[in-house]
Design a protein around this motif. Structure first.
Motif, PDB file in Angstrom:
ATOM      1  N   ASN A 146       0.812  -1.228   0.000  1.00 43.33           N
ATOM      2  CA  ASN A 146       0.000   0.000   0.000  1.00 43.33           C
ATOM      3  C   ASN A 146       0.846   1.279   0.000  1.00 43.33           C
ATOM      4  O   ASN A 146       0.396   2.328   0.483  1.00 43.33           O
ATOM      5  CB  ASN A 146      -0.959   0.020   1.201  1.00 43.33           C
ATOM      6  CG  ASN A 146      -1.948  -1.134   1.168  1.00 43.33           C
ATOM      7  OD1 ASN A 146      -2.435  -1.507   0.097  1.00 43.33           O
ATOM      8  ND2 ASN A 146      -2.238  -1.708   2.322  1.00 43.33           N
ATOM      9  N   GLN A 147       2.042   1.209  -0.543  1.00 43.68           N
ATOM     10  CA  GLN A 147       2.911   2.388  -0.639  1.00 43.68           C
ATOM     11  C   GLN A 147       2.783   2.992  -2.036  1.00 43.68           C
ATOM     12  O   GLN A 147       3.721   2.998  -2.836  1.00 43.68           O
ATOM     13  CB  GLN A 147       4.361   1.986  -0.335  1.00 43.68           C
ATOM     14  CG  GLN A 147       4.581   1.424   1.039  1.00 43.68           C
ATOM     15  CD  GLN A 147       4.256   2.430   2.133  1.00 43.68           C
ATOM     16  OE1 GLN A 147       4.580   3.609   2.020  1.00 43.68           O
ATOM     17  NE2 GLN A 147       3.601   1.969   3.185  1.00 43.68           N
ATOM     18  N   TYR A 148       1.591   3.518  -2.320  1.00 46.02           N
ATOM     19  CA  TYR A 148       1.300   3.986  -3.671  1.00 46.02           C
ATOM     20  C   TYR A 148       2.118   5.221  -4.051  1.00 46.02           C
ATOM     21  O   TYR A 148       2.527   5.368  -5.202  1.00 46.02           O
ATOM     22  CB  TYR A 148      -0.191   4.299  -3.796  1.00 46.02           C
ATOM     23  CG  TYR A 148      -1.081   3.130  -3.418  1.00 46.02           C
ATOM     24  CD1 TYR A 148      -1.159   2.005  -4.229  1.00 46.02           C
ATOM     25  CD2 TYR A 148      -1.823   3.155  -2.240  1.00 46.02           C
ATOM     26  CE1 TYR A 148      -1.958   0.928  -3.887  1.00 46.02           C
ATOM     27  CE2 TYR A 148      -2.626   2.078  -1.887  1.00 46.02           C
ATOM     28  CZ  TYR A 148      -2.683   0.967  -2.704  1.00 46.02           C
ATOM     29  OH  TYR A 148      -3.469  -0.098  -2.360  1.00 46.02           O
ATOM     30  N   SER A 149       2.354   6.107  -3.115  1.00 38.17           N
ATOM     31  CA  SER A 149       3.092   7.330  -3.422  1.00 38.17           C
ATOM     32  C   SER A 149       4.538   7.042  -3.816  1.00 38.17           C
ATOM     33  O   SER A 149       5.151   7.803  -4.586  1.00 38.17           O
ATOM     34  CB  SER A 149       3.064   8.272  -2.217  1.00 38.17           C
ATOM     35  OG  SER A 149       3.626   7.651  -1.073  1.00 38.17           O
ATOM     36  N   ALA A 150       5.093   5.958  -3.292  1.00 40.07           N
ATOM     37  CA  ALA A 150       6.487   5.617  -3.600  1.00 40.07           C
ATOM     38  C   ALA A 150       6.656   5.134  -5.032  1.00 40.07           C
ATOM     39  O   ALA A 150       7.782   5.126  -5.556  1.00 40.07           O
ATOM     40  CB  ALA A 150       6.993   4.556  -2.626  1.00 40.07           C
ATOM     41  N   GLY A 204       5.746   6.612  -7.663  1.00 38.93           N
ATOM     42  CA  GLY A 204       6.190   7.742  -8.465  1.00 38.93           C
ATOM     43  C   GLY A 204       7.695   7.938  -8.432  1.00 38.93           C
ATOM     44  O   GLY A 204       8.299   8.379  -9.416  1.00 38.93           O
ATOM     45  N   THR A 222      10.257   8.286 -11.585  1.00 39.22           N
ATOM     46  CA  THR A 222      11.116   9.471 -11.653  1.00 39.22           C
ATOM     47  C   THR A 222      12.578   9.081 -11.828  1.00 39.22           C
ATOM     48  O   THR A 222      13.304   9.671 -12.641  1.00 39.22           O
ATOM     49  CB  THR A 222      10.966  10.317 -10.379  1.00 39.22           C
ATOM     50  OG1 THR A 222       9.593  10.712 -10.233  1.00 39.22           O
ATOM     51  CG2 THR A 222      11.846  11.552 -10.442  1.00 39.22           C
TER      52      THR A 222
END
Length: 251
Positions: free
Chosen positions: A203-207, A209, A213
């Motif tokens: 559930n580490q969706y922001s990571a 990105g 990058t």
């Protein structure tokens, strides 16, 4: 029961149709019948071996449907690839359509087998000894199957799918990859999808990105100077991310 029986069939198909098939065989079986027969034999023997080991009580009729279904689809693909009418169409477009349709038909065969066995009890089908071994290591077979199919799908099948779909967008020789660069790109893509699947599973969706990058930074110089490559790179990255997300969400 139904979901994980389907995953077992899918694992068997992916192993036999992708990992046990060399690029040389994949290319030659479209034009040479003997290569096609070789692939069918390898696929059938390997599939029956895997399914018999994992599900020794699975009726032989379903094993027959599985291998004959695959053989029939591949034979039909061979006929289509050597059809005079099809050969008059764009090769790249034909390659994409045939690959995607081929895999959809294989999935349909597996879905049909699962439907026929939907009322079976799991303890009748599965290898009891194998289950006991997993239990002794405190490994849940459902979680293990889920991770096995994720890892298998995001490597070779995903690479082949992306390369096939994006073949018509590949830059010309001026901006094309060298062989070493191409292999490195595929390896980076596999690692990228693996990291994304792990992050999504926790559930580490922001990571996620950060992974995209980091990949873009490595290609920034070429992306900024070559518009054609930039579009090709963006399409490949988005397709790679889509494959990872679908594998993580579905399984």
């Amino acid at each position: 029961m139904v979901k994980y029986f389907f995953i077992i069939l899918l694992i068997t198909h992916v192993v036999c149709d992708f990992y046990l098939q060399s690029p040389e065989m994949a290319k030659n079986k479209k034009e040479k019948f003997l290569w096609l027969l070789r692939h069918i034999c390898i696929y059938s023997i390997s599939a029956i071996t895997i399914l018999t080991f994992v599900m020794p009580r699975l009726w032989w009729e379903y094993l027959l449907i599985f291998v004959v279904g695959h053989a029939g689809i591949d034979l039909a693909k061979y006929v289509i690839c050597n059809c005079k009418y099809v050969n008059n169409t764009s090769f790249l477009k034909k390659e994409q359509i045939i690959f995607i349709t081929d895999q959809i038909l294989h999935l349909s065969v597996m879905t049909f087998i699962v439907y026929l066995t939907k009322d079976f009890r799991s303890d009748i089908l599965y290898n009891v000894d194998l289950k006991n071994v997993l239990d002794s290591f405190e490994l849940a077979e459902t979680a293990l199957l889920s991770w096995v199919i994720k890892i298998l799908l995001i490597h070779k099948p995903a690479n082949i799918l992306i390369a096939t779909v994006l073949s018509q967008y590949r830059p010309d020789k001026k901006g094309a990859f060298g062989r070493q660069d191409k292999n490195a790109g595929r390896f980076i893509g596999t690692l990228e999808r693996l990291i994304m699947v792990i992050l999504i599973s926790f559930n580490q969706y922001s990571a996620v990105g950060l992974v995209l990058t980091a990949k873009s930074i490595a290609r920034y110089d070429r992306i900024s100077k070559d518009q054609e490559f930039a579009e090709y790179y963006l399409l490949g990255t988005l397709m790679s991310a889509l494959c990872a997300v679908m594998a993580a969400v579905i399984f």
